[in-house]
Design a protein around this motif. Structure first.
Motif, PDB file in Angstrom:
ATOM      1  N   UNK A 175       0.824  -1.214   0.000  1.00 43.47           N
ATOM      2  CA  UNK A 175       0.000   0.000   0.000  1.00 43.47           C
ATOM      3  C   UNK A 175       0.856   1.261   0.000  1.00 43.47           C
ATOM      4  N   UNK A 176       2.099   1.129  -0.496  1.00 43.47           N
ATOM      5  CA  UNK A 176       2.940   2.307  -0.666  1.00 43.47           C
ATOM      6  C   UNK A 176       2.314   3.194  -1.735  1.00 43.47           C
ATOM      7  N   UNK A 177       2.195   4.472  -1.447  1.00 41.94           N
ATOM      8  CA  UNK A 177       1.647   5.430  -2.409  1.00 41.94           C
ATOM      9  C   UNK A 177       2.783   5.819  -3.346  1.00 41.94           C
ATOM     10  N   UNK A 178       2.671   5.376  -4.594  1.00 46.74           N
ATOM     11  CA  UNK A 178       3.718   5.619  -5.579  1.00 46.74           C
ATOM     12  C   UNK A 178       3.568   6.988  -6.236  1.00 46.74           C
ATOM     13  N   UNK A 179       2.345   7.468  -6.332  1.00 40.86           N
ATOM     14  CA  UNK A 179       2.042   8.786  -6.905  1.00 40.86           C
ATOM     15  C   UNK A 179       0.591   9.101  -6.568  1.00 40.86           C
ATOM     16  N   UNK A 180       0.209  10.344  -6.751  1.00 42.41           N
ATOM     17  CA  UNK A 180      -1.192  10.729  -6.583  1.00 42.41           C
ATOM     18  C   UNK A 180      -1.414  12.016  -7.354  1.00 42.41           C
ATOM     19  N   UNK A 181      -2.649  12.194  -7.810  1.00 41.31           N
ATOM     20  CA  UNK A 181      -2.929  13.450  -8.493  1.00 41.31           C
ATOM     21  C   UNK A 181      -3.347  14.506  -7.465  1.00 41.31           C
ATOM     22  N   UNK A 182      -3.481  15.715  -7.922  1.00 38.81           N
ATOM     23  CA  UNK A 182      -3.776  16.854  -7.056  1.00 38.81           C
ATOM     24  C   UNK A 182      -5.064  16.640  -6.260  1.00 38.81           C
ATOM     25  N   UNK A 183      -6.108  16.102  -6.901  1.00 41.06           N
ATOM     26  CA  UNK A 183      -7.372  15.898  -6.187  1.00 41.06           C
ATOM     27  C   UNK A 183      -7.248  14.814  -5.118  1.00 41.06           C
ATOM     28  N   UNK A 184      -6.506  13.762  -5.406  1.00 40.63           N
ATOM     29  CA  UNK A 184      -6.306  12.715  -4.386  1.00 40.63           C
ATOM     30  C   UNK A 184      -5.601  13.296  -3.169  1.00 40.63           C
ATOM     31  N   UNK A 185      -4.611  14.140  -3.403  1.00 40.66           N
ATOM     32  CA  UNK A 185      -3.911  14.779  -2.278  1.00 40.66           C
ATOM     33  C   UNK A 185      -4.835  15.714  -1.514  1.00 40.66           C
TER      34      UNK A 185
ATOM     35  N   UNK B 235       0.461  13.247   0.265  1.00 46.79           N
ATOM     36  CA  UNK B 235       1.511  12.241   0.392  1.00 46.79           C
ATOM     37  C   UNK B 235       2.841  12.762  -0.137  1.00 46.79           C
ATOM     38  N   UNK B 236       2.819  13.639  -1.133  1.00 49.48           N
ATOM     39  CA  UNK B 236       4.065  14.176  -1.696  1.00 49.48           C
ATOM     40  C   UNK B 236       4.845  14.982  -0.667  1.00 49.48           C
ATOM     41  N   UNK B 237       4.172  15.533   0.326  1.00 43.36           N
ATOM     42  CA  UNK B 237       4.845  16.331   1.346  1.00 43.36           C
ATOM     43  C   UNK B 237       5.521  15.447   2.405  1.00 43.36           C
ATOM     44  N   UNK B 238       5.192  14.165   2.417  1.00 42.10           N
ATOM     45  CA  UNK B 238       5.782  13.236   3.386  1.00 42.10           C
ATOM     46  C   UNK B 238       7.099  12.692   2.863  1.00 42.10           C
ATOM     47  N   UNK B 239       7.999  12.289   3.753  1.00 42.53           N
ATOM     48  CA  UNK B 239       9.200  11.597   3.290  1.00 42.53           C
ATOM     49  C   UNK B 239       8.783  10.330   2.529  1.00 42.53           C
ATOM     50  N   UNK B 240       9.526   9.968   1.495  1.00 40.25           N
ATOM     51  CA  UNK B 240       9.171   8.824   0.641  1.00 40.25           C
ATOM     52  C   UNK B 240       8.911   7.564   1.462  1.00 40.25           C
TER      53      UNK B 240
END
Length: 179
Positions: free
Chosen positions: A19-29, A35-40
């Protein structure tokens, strides 16, 4: 990425087998968390749903969704019994989430393919999604989750508002520079 006909808006999130989030679009965030703001190493849907206090507030029917997430992890643990990173995640969740051990000991397994989820957003109210999960062709360890809404629904309107609030700023060309 696939789009389901009839949807006026969608959020997309590709997930790895843990369930690692590999990417997400703006609406998902905007709907879940950035998730992009979190450490990988912290970009994980199970970790978010089970450990983040905001998830308990945002995910309507949190207990059902959290239990299903644990069943998804158990499914993956059966497929990859020697996965050290998955074992570490399960251990972390067992220690930090009081409900985890009960759900894990139920021995329920789940492979998500479709369903519905409901979220409460602090700015736009409740949102209702139908989701479909697709295994990425050629990569059995990736799943693309697409969340759709009915055109004209309250959720579609809420997403339109969120999209406006989260749109990147457009800057006007500098008039002092030759064109």
């Amino acid at each position: 990425m696939p789009t389901i006909p009839g949807s006026s808006a969608e959020t997309r999130t590709p997930l790895g087998r843990r369930t690692d989030v590999l990417a997400s679009n703006r609406l998902a965030r905007a709907v879940l968390t950035d998730f992009d703001a979190l450490p990988a190493t912290r970009r994980n849907l199970a970790r978010y749903q089970l450990l983040d206090p905001d998830a308990r507030e945002r995910v309507i029917d949190w207990e059902r969704i959290a239990a299903e997430t644990v069943a998804v992890l158990r499914f993956e643990a059966g497929r990859y019994p020697d996965d050290r990173r998955l074992a570490d995640l399960v251990g972390e969740l067992a220690v930090k989430c009081p409900e985890f051990t009960t759900w894990w000991n139920d021995h329920r397994v789940l492979r998500r393919t479709h369903g519905d989820k409901h979220y409460r957003h602090p700015l736009v109210a409740d949102m209702h999604f139908a989701y479909e999960s697709f295994q990425v062709p050629g990569d059995p360890e990736q799943t693309l989750c697409v969340y759709n809404v009915e055109p004209g629904s309250e959720t579609a309107e809420a997403l339109r508002v969120l999209a406006g609030w989260t749109a990147p700023a457009i800057t006007a060309p500098d008039a002092s520079r030759p064109g």
